[in-house]
Motif scaffolding. Structure first.
Motif, PDB file in Angstrom:
ATOM      1  N   ALA A 195       0.808  -1.224   0.000  1.00 56.58           N
ATOM      2  CA  ALA A 195       0.000   0.000   0.000  1.00 56.58           C
ATOM      3  C   ALA A 195       0.840   1.273   0.000  1.00 56.58           C
ATOM      4  O   ALA A 195       0.327   2.340  -0.318  1.00 56.58           O
ATOM      5  N   PHE A 196       2.118   1.173   0.359  1.00 54.61           N
ATOM      6  CA  PHE A 196       2.967   2.350   0.485  1.00 54.61           C
ATOM      7  C   PHE A 196       4.072   2.347  -0.556  1.00 54.61           C
ATOM      8  O   PHE A 196       4.546   1.300  -0.977  1.00 54.61           O
ATOM      9  N   ASP A 197       4.464   3.566  -0.952  1.00 53.87           N
ATOM     10  CA  ASP A 197       5.526   3.712  -1.948  1.00 53.87           C
ATOM     11  C   ASP A 197       6.375   4.927  -1.589  1.00 53.87           C
ATOM     12  O   ASP A 197       6.239   5.499  -0.502  1.00 53.87           O
ATOM     13  N   THR A 198       7.232   5.326  -2.509  1.00 56.88           N
ATOM     14  CA  THR A 198       8.125   6.459  -2.228  1.00 56.88           C
ATOM     15  C   THR A 198       7.360   7.771  -2.095  1.00 56.88           C
ATOM     16  O   THR A 198       7.850   8.687  -1.439  1.00 56.88           O
ATOM     17  N   VAL A 199       6.174   7.868  -2.673  1.00 63.05           N
ATOM     18  CA  VAL A 199       5.355   9.073  -2.495  1.00 63.05           C
ATOM     19  C   VAL A 199       4.940   9.185  -1.031  1.00 63.05           C
ATOM     20  O   VAL A 199       5.031  10.262  -0.430  1.00 63.05           O
ATOM     21  N   ASP A 200       4.523   8.072  -0.429  1.00 64.63           N
ATOM     22  CA  ASP A 200       4.185   8.063   0.991  1.00 64.63           C
ATOM     23  C   ASP A 200       5.424   8.409   1.818  1.00 64.63           C
ATOM     24  O   ASP A 200       5.347   9.212   2.749  1.00 64.63           O
ATOM     25  N   GLN A 201       6.540   7.803   1.482  1.00 69.59           N
ATOM     26  CA  GLN A 201       7.770   8.046   2.228  1.00 69.59           C
ATOM     27  C   GLN A 201       8.152   9.526   2.205  1.00 69.59           C
ATOM     28  O   GLN A 201       8.415  10.123   3.246  1.00 69.59           O
ATOM     29  N   GLU A 202       8.173  10.120   1.023  1.00 73.43           N
ATOM     30  CA  GLU A 202       8.544  11.535   0.904  1.00 73.43           C
ATOM     31  C   GLU A 202       7.545  12.433   1.621  1.00 73.43           C
ATOM     32  O   GLU A 202       7.929  13.389   2.303  1.00 73.43           O
ATOM     33  N   GLY A 203       6.253  12.129   1.501  1.00 72.31           N
ATOM     34  CA  GLY A 203       5.229  12.940   2.156  1.00 72.31           C
ATOM     35  C   GLY A 203       5.326  12.875   3.667  1.00 72.31           C
ATOM     36  O   GLY A 203       5.263  13.899   4.354  1.00 72.31           O
ATOM     37  N   LEU A 204       5.494  11.664   4.189  1.00 69.13           N
ATOM     38  CA  LEU A 204       5.602  11.501   5.641  1.00 69.13           C
ATOM     39  C   LEU A 204       6.880  12.137   6.181  1.00 69.13           C
ATOM     40  O   LEU A 204       6.863  12.801   7.221  1.00 69.13           O
ATOM     41  N   GLU A 205       7.983  11.926   5.482  1.00 68.66           N
ATOM     42  CA  GLU A 205       9.246  12.509   5.937  1.00 68.66           C
ATOM     43  C   GLU A 205       9.160  14.033   5.981  1.00 68.66           C
ATOM     44  O   GLU A 205       9.649  14.661   6.921  1.00 68.66           O
ATOM     45  N   LEU A 206       8.503  14.639   5.008  1.00 65.04           N
ATOM     46  CA  LEU A 206       8.328  16.089   4.992  1.00 65.04           C
ATOM     47  C   LEU A 206       7.489  16.551   6.179  1.00 65.04           C
ATOM     48  O   LEU A 206       7.876  17.478   6.909  1.00 65.04           O
ATOM     49  N   ILE A 207       6.344  15.932   6.390  1.00 62.50           N
ATOM     50  CA  ILE A 207       5.447  16.331   7.476  1.00 62.50           C
ATOM     51  C   ILE A 207       6.132  16.170   8.830  1.00 62.50           C
ATOM     52  O   ILE A 207       6.057  17.062   9.688  1.00 62.50           O
TER      53      ILE A 207
END
Length: 167
Positions: free
Chosen positions: A146-158
């Motif tokens: 369910a998770f990909d690099t878009v999730d990773q980048e978004g979460l890391e930013l927040i």
């Protein structure tokens, strides 16, 4: 309405949603110094922003033990109470200081099944302004991969904008 194919949000749309949530989180938390309030708010806002999130929350470094995480603010079913550094996905993120993106939790060595419905997971280490690990942010999904690099980048930013820095 989200553009989706087979109930999967397209990466560009998901990235835009993360950017919007990052702005919303920053606006809501402006001026709030309490770490627990910040964690609770981030957990709630993210849990309510993405359908593929099943469990969302923090495991905080237990300062008394130093190498153990204790459950913090979260949204979802019962979480594990304590996780040793190096154990499972959360403990691995804490021990390595690196985001763990796991498509199939059942294939992850030493995975801890707090809820058997979990199928995939992403865990982001959270560092304070001093650069010291303060917690990990854990998101589980009942969907595989369910998770990909878009999730990773978004979460890391927040998480970086909310607490000082992230993986």
């Amino acid at each position: 309405m989200a553009e989706a194919f087979n109930d999967i949000v397209l990466p560009a749309e998901k990235a835009l949603r993360y950017a919007a949530v990052a702005e919303e989180v920053a606006a809501v938390l402006a001026g709030e110094p309490n770490v627990v309030a910040r964690m609770a708010t981030v957990s709630s806002m993210l849990a309510n922003s993405f359908e593929h999130y099943f469990w969302t929350g923090f495991y905080v470094v237990d300062e008394a033990k130093g190498d153990e995480l204790v459950v913090g603010p979260y949204q979802g079913t019962l979480g594990c109470m304590r996780i040793a550094f190096g154990r499972g996905v959360c403990g691995t993120a804490a021990a390595t200081g690196r985001t763990q993106l796991v498509e199939d939790v059942h294939a992850f060595p030493g995975h801890i099944a707090c809820d058997g419905r979990s199928a995939s997971e992403i865990v982001v280490p959270v560092f304070g302004p001093d650069g010291k690990l303060m917690a990990v942010f854990d998101v589980d999904s009942d969907r595989p991969a369910a998770f990909d690099t878009v999730d990773q980048e978004g979460l890391e930013l927040i998480l970086a904008q909310t607490f000082g820095s992230a993986a």
